[in-house]
Design a protein around this motif. Structure first.
Motif, PDB file in Angstrom:
ATOM      1  N   SER A   1       0.822  -1.268   0.120  1.00  0.00           N
ATOM      2  CA  SER A   1      -0.039  -0.062  -0.109  1.00  0.00           C
ATOM      3  C   SER A   1       0.753   1.273  -0.036  1.00  0.00           C
ATOM      4  CB  SER A   1      -1.030  -0.135   1.203  1.00  0.00           C
ATOM      5  OG  SER A   1      -0.257   0.059   2.629  1.00  0.00           O
ATOM      6  N   LYS A   2       1.867   1.165   0.202  1.00  0.00           N
ATOM      7  CA  LYS A   2       3.027   2.477   0.601  1.00  0.00           C
ATOM      8  C   LYS A   2       4.109   2.115  -0.217  1.00  0.00           C
ATOM      9  CE  LYS A   2       0.459   4.091   3.940  1.00  0.00           C
ATOM     10  NZ  LYS A   2      -0.519   5.354   3.733  1.00  0.00           N
TER      11      LYS A   2
ATOM     12  N   VAL B   1       5.541   3.394  -3.210  1.00  0.00           N
ATOM     13  CA  VAL B   1       5.951   4.793  -3.607  1.00  0.00           C
ATOM     14  C   VAL B   1       6.628   5.557  -2.391  1.00  0.00           C
ATOM     15  CG1 VAL B   1       5.392   6.795  -4.770  1.00  0.00           C
ATOM     16  CG2 VAL B   1       4.353   4.756  -5.339  1.00  0.00           C
ATOM     17  N   GLU B   2       5.972   5.659  -1.180  1.00  0.00           N
ATOM     18  CA  GLU B   2       6.505   6.273  -0.075  1.00  0.00           C
ATOM     19  C   GLU B   2       7.768   5.697   0.364  1.00  0.00           C
ATOM     20  OE1 GLU B   2       3.354   5.349  -0.601  1.00  0.00           O
ATOM     21  OE2 GLU B   2       1.912   6.967   0.044  1.00  0.00           O
ATOM     22  N   VAL B   3       7.650   4.406   0.513  1.00  0.00           N
ATOM     23  CA  VAL B   3       8.933   3.638   0.794  1.00  0.00           C
ATOM     24  C   VAL B   3      10.162   3.979   0.042  1.00  0.00           C
ATOM     25  CG1 VAL B   3       9.786   1.301   1.386  1.00  0.00           C
ATOM     26  CG2 VAL B   3       7.447   1.970   2.078  1.00  0.00           C
ATOM     27  N   VAL B   4       9.821   3.962  -1.364  1.00  0.00           N
ATOM     28  CA  VAL B   4      11.035   3.971  -2.194  1.00  0.00           C
ATOM     29  C   VAL B   4      11.541   5.507  -2.223  1.00  0.00           C
ATOM     30  CG1 VAL B   4      11.490   4.300  -4.762  1.00  0.00           C
ATOM     31  CG2 VAL B   4      10.309   2.151  -3.673  1.00  0.00           C
ATOM     32  N   THR B   5      10.823   6.510  -1.979  1.00  0.00           N
ATOM     33  CA  THR B   5      11.091   7.853  -2.072  1.00  0.00           C
ATOM     34  C   THR B   5      11.718   8.023  -0.722  1.00  0.00           C
ATOM     35  OG1 THR B   5       9.230   8.436  -3.238  1.00  0.00           O
ATOM     36  CG2 THR B   5      10.058  10.131  -1.854  1.00  0.00           C
ATOM     37  N   ILE B   6      11.151   7.811   0.527  1.00  0.00           N
ATOM     38  CA  ILE B   6      12.166   7.920   1.693  1.00  0.00           C
ATOM     39  C   ILE B   6      13.424   7.255   1.675  1.00  0.00           C
ATOM     40  CG2 ILE B   6      12.098   7.350   4.143  1.00  0.00           C
ATOM     41  CD1 ILE B   6       9.001   7.669   4.233  1.00  0.00           C
ATOM     42  N   MET B   7      13.349   5.890   1.236  1.00  0.00           N
ATOM     43  CA  MET B   7      14.670   5.203   1.468  1.00  0.00           C
ATOM     44  C   MET B   7      15.856   6.062   0.233  1.00  0.00           C
ATOM     45  SD  MET B   7      14.264   3.055   3.379  1.00  0.00           S
ATOM     46  CE  MET B   7      15.410   1.703   3.120  1.00  0.00           C
TER      47      MET B   7
END
Length: 154
Positions: free
Chosen positions: A82-83, A85-91
């Motif tokens: 579910s997240k 895109v956010e995980v990739v962006t943060i990492m």
């Protein structure tokens, strides 16, 4: 310690050789286990991530592969699904910060080596070939260009 994993670590013991410091912090150490819980899943995620960095370097591919592998293993699957895109962006932002620090450290090192080379060139006691032996981070061509700059300033 005889190979036994500690249950807790201490700030003073780990970083200040057990000195008496004004602030003492003790942290419980959590290890991977057979238990099926979110903390264990996060530990596995971190291990997979470290493996992927070794294989792909600090790249977006490492993050994407980590997510894929973990979802395949049912590790943080719902969250990653579910997240993602956010995980990739943060990492990737973490990579950016680390890359900035590494670049900064290299710039400082290069500047220090340039100052050393400048002093050596000004003294005139060594050839550029000899200086290149002592300062391998600067190529012979860079030293020649740098010598021309230094001699114009003298």
């Amino acid at each position: 310690m005889t190979g036994r994993k500690p249950d807790t670590i201490s700030l003073s013991k780990e970083f200040f050789d057990s000195a008496d410091i004004d602030i003492e912090i003790k942290a419980k150490v959590i290890y991977e286990s057979d238990k099926d819980n979110i903390i264990n899943e996060y530990i596995v995620f971190c291990k997979v991530f470290n493996e992927q960095i070794k294989e792909h370097g600090m790249t977006k591919q490492a993050v994407i592969e980590t997510s894929r592998i973990c979802k395949d293993r049912n590790i943080l699957k719902q969250y990653l699904s579910s997240k993602e895109v956010e995980v990739v962006t943060i990492m990737m932002s973490l990579f950016d910060d680390e890359q900035i620090m590494r670049t900064y450290a290299k710039d400082i090192e290069k500047e220090t080596e340039r100052k050393t080379a400048e002093r050596m060139i000004k003294k005139g006691k060594m050839t550029l070939e000899e200086i290149a032996d002592y300062i391998p981070a600067l190529s012979f061509d860079e030293l020649k260009e740098f010598e021309a700059e230094v001699m114009q300033l003298v």
